[in-house]
Design a protein around this motif. Sequence first.
Motif, mmCIF file in Angstrom:
data_model
loop_
_atom_site.group_PDB
_atom_site.id
_atom_site.type_symbol
_atom_site.label_atom_id
_atom_site.label_comp_id
_atom_site.label_asym_id
_atom_site.label_seq_id
_atom_site.Cartn_x
_atom_site.Cartn_y
_atom_site.Cartn_z
ATOM 1 N N HIS A 99 0.856 -1.189 0.000
ATOM 2 C CA HIS A 99 0.000 0.000 0.000
ATOM 3 C C HIS A 99 0.896 1.244 0.000
ATOM 4 C CE1 HIS A 99 1.096 -0.201 4.214
ATOM 5 N NE2 HIS A 99 0.769 1.070 4.302
ATOM 6 N N GLY A 100 0.258 2.384 -0.130
ATOM 7 C CA GLY A 100 0.986 3.654 -0.042
ATOM 8 C C GLY A 100 1.787 3.977 -1.292
ATOM 9 N N LEU A 101 2.743 4.869 -1.122
ATOM 10 C CA LEU A 101 3.508 5.378 -2.260
ATOM 11 C C LEU A 101 4.923 4.818 -2.260
ATOM 12 C CD1 LEU A 101 2.393 9.098 -1.859
ATOM 13 C CD2 LEU A 101 1.906 7.645 -3.850
ATOM 14 N N ASP A 102 5.364 4.394 -3.417
ATOM 15 C CA ASP A 102 6.754 3.955 -3.573
ATOM 16 C C ASP A 102 7.486 5.073 -4.315
ATOM 17 O OD1 ASP A 102 8.965 1.990 -3.705
ATOM 18 O OD2 ASP A 102 8.574 2.139 -5.863
ATOM 19 N N SER A 103 8.504 5.654 -3.678
ATOM 20 C CA SER A 103 9.089 6.867 -4.272
ATOM 21 C C SER A 103 9.754 6.608 -5.616
ATOM 22 C CB SER A 103 10.030 7.577 -3.298
ATOM 23 O OG SER A 103 10.762 6.672 -2.576
ATOM 24 N N ALA A 104 10.390 5.443 -5.785
ATOM 25 C CA ALA A 104 11.039 5.168 -7.078
ATOM 26 C C ALA A 104 9.977 5.061 -8.183
ATOM 27 C CB ALA A 104 11.852 3.881 -6.991
ATOM 28 N N THR A 105 8.864 4.425 -7.871
ATOM 29 C CA THR A 105 7.784 4.282 -8.867
ATOM 30 C C THR A 105 7.182 5.646 -9.199
ATOM 31 O OG1 THR A 105 7.321 2.107 -7.953
ATOM 32 C CG2 THR A 105 5.613 3.066 -9.347
ATOM 33 N N LEU A 106 6.991 6.439 -8.163
ATOM 34 C CA LEU A 106 6.449 7.786 -8.348
ATOM 35 C C LEU A 106 7.374 8.609 -9.253
ATOM 36 C CD1 LEU A 106 4.182 9.685 -7.360
ATOM 37 C CD2 LEU A 106 5.652 10.284 -5.437
ATOM 38 N N GLU A 107 8.667 8.516 -9.009
ATOM 39 C CA GLU A 107 9.631 9.274 -9.827
ATOM 40 C C GLU A 107 9.623 8.780 -11.271
ATOM 41 O OE1 GLU A 107 13.458 9.229 -7.833
ATOM 42 O OE2 GLU A 107 12.518 10.166 -6.078
ATOM 43 N N ARG A 108 9.524 7.462 -11.442
ATOM 44 C CA ARG A 108 9.506 6.905 -12.799
ATOM 45 C C ARG A 108 8.273 7.395 -13.562
ATOM 46 N NH1 ARG A 108 6.684 2.703 -14.678
ATOM 47 N NH2 ARG A 108 6.355 1.625 -12.711
ATOM 48 N N ILE A 109 7.115 7.338 -12.908
ATOM 49 C CA ILE A 109 5.880 7.754 -13.593
ATOM 50 C C ILE A 109 5.895 9.264 -13.857
ATOM 51 C CG2 ILE A 109 3.357 7.930 -13.345
ATOM 52 C CD1 ILE A 109 3.445 5.149 -12.020
ATOM 53 N N ALA A 110 6.434 10.024 -12.910
ATOM 54 C CA ALA A 110 6.550 11.473 -13.132
ATOM 55 C C ALA A 110 7.468 11.746 -14.315
ATOM 56 C CB ALA A 110 7.056 12.163 -11.865
ATOM 57 N N GLY A 111 8.547 10.979 -14.409
ATOM 58 C CA GLY A 111 9.489 11.146 -15.528
ATOM 59 C C GLY A 111 8.799 10.854 -16.855
ATOM 60 N N ASP A 112 7.957 9.842 -16.849
ATOM 61 C CA ASP A 112 7.217 9.461 -18.052
ATOM 62 C C ASP A 112 6.213 10.567 -18.424
ATOM 63 O OD1 ASP A 112 6.293 7.900 -20.133
ATOM 64 O OD2 ASP A 112 5.305 6.411 -18.864
ATOM 65 N N LEU A 113 5.486 11.081 -17.420
ATOM 66 C CA LEU A 113 4.529 12.169 -17.675
ATOM 67 C C LEU A 113 5.253 13.405 -18.198
ATOM 68 C CD1 LEU A 113 2.228 11.873 -14.512
ATOM 69 C CD2 LEU A 113 1.502 11.528 -16.885
ATOM 70 N N ASP A 114 6.417 13.674 -17.614
ATOM 71 C CA ASP A 114 7.226 14.825 -18.037
ATOM 72 C C ASP A 114 7.630 14.658 -19.511
ATOM 73 O OD1 ASP A 114 8.870 17.141 -17.860
ATOM 74 O OD2 ASP A 114 10.613 15.840 -17.542
ATOM 75 N N ALA A 115 8.086 13.454 -19.863
ATOM 76 C CA ALA A 115 8.489 13.198 -21.253
ATOM 77 C C ALA A 115 7.285 13.329 -22.184
ATOM 78 C CB ALA A 115 9.108 11.798 -21.365
ATOM 79 N N ALA A 116 6.142 12.823 -21.740
ATOM 80 C CA ALA A 116 4.936 12.901 -22.567
ATOM 81 C C ALA A 116 4.525 14.357 -22.770
ATOM 82 C CB ALA A 116 3.802 12.105 -21.918
ATOM 83 N N ALA A 117 4.591 15.142 -21.694
ATOM 84 C CA ALA A 117 4.253 16.566 -21.817
ATOM 85 C C ALA A 117 5.267 17.270 -22.714
ATOM 86 C CB ALA A 117 4.204 17.217 -20.434
ATOM 87 N N GLY A 118 6.505 16.794 -22.679
ATOM 88 C CA GLY A 118 7.570 17.361 -23.518
ATOM 89 C C GLY A 118 7.312 17.151 -25.006
#
Length: 242
Positions: free
Chosen positions: A28-47
Motif C-alpha cells: 500500500h501507499g507510495l513507492d518513491s522510485a515508482t512515483l519518480e519513474r511515472i513522473a518522468g514518463d509524464l514529463d516526457a509525454a508533456a515534452g
Amino acid sequence: MNASPQTPKWKRVVVKLSGEALQGGQTHGLDSATLERIAGDLDAAAGLGVEIAVVVGGGNFFRGIQGADKGIERARADSIGMLATVMNALAIEYALEKLGRPARALSAVAMPSVCEPYSRQAALHHLSKGRVAILAGGTGNPFFTTDTGAALRGAELSCDAIMKATQVDGIYTADPKKDPKATRYESLTHDEAIAKNLAVMDTAAFALARENRIPIIVFSIASPRAITEALSGQGKATIVVP
Ligand code: UDP
C-alpha cells in the motif's frame, strides 16, 4: 534511450493512474522510485507537446467499497477514498515539479489550503499553459470511481483520448494472470466492452466515453516510458473505439 521518432497521436489526453500504479512493489501507499519513474514518463509525454490531465485513483490507500465491507457507511467510506486520491495527486504534483515540469493538483473535493478546487475553466487554463493538471477527488461524489472520473473529465475537457494505465498490456479475453490461453484484443468497440462486462473499467466509464466518442487506450504502466510510448502508438495496448 529510445531513438525512434515519437509523434503523439493525440493533442490532449486524460491519463488515468490507479493508486495501485503508485505503490510499486509495496502492499500500500507510495513507492518513491515508482512515483519518480511515472513522473518522468509524464514529463516526457508533456515534452512531446501533449496537454495532459491526470486523473488519479486512491486504491493504494483506501477504497470506499472496502471500508463499507468493514462497516463504515458507504458514502462516508467513499469520502475517505476521495481524500486518498488527493494524497496521490499532491505526491505526483511534487514529483513533476521536482523535474521542472509545471503541474497543478485540482481537487473535486474542495480543500483550498492544500490544492486548487477543481473547475473546468481552471483545468483548461492550466492545460493551455502547458501545466500537467492532476485531477483529484474523482467525480466529487460517492458511489463513483476514478475511472468514471477520468471519462467525465475526458469529456468535459474535450480530450482526444483516455489513456487507462493498468498492470497488464491491454484487454484480454480472460485474466491473463490466471488463464494462460487468454489473448489480447487489438481493438474493441465501447459497445463490445460494455457487453462483455470487462473488469478493466466500470460500465459507467465506458458508457460516458461511448456517448462522447472518446477512444480509450488500455496499456501497461510497467515500462519506464509506458505513457510516452502509448501516446505515440508504440508498445502493446488495446484501443477501445466508437
Ligand atoms: N471515489 C468516490 N467518487 C469518485 C471517485 C472515487 O467516492 O468519483 C472513492 C471511492 O471510494 C474509491 C476511492 O475513492 O474506491 C478511490 O478511487 P478508485 O477506487 O477509483 O481508485 P483506484 O482503484 O483507481 O486506485
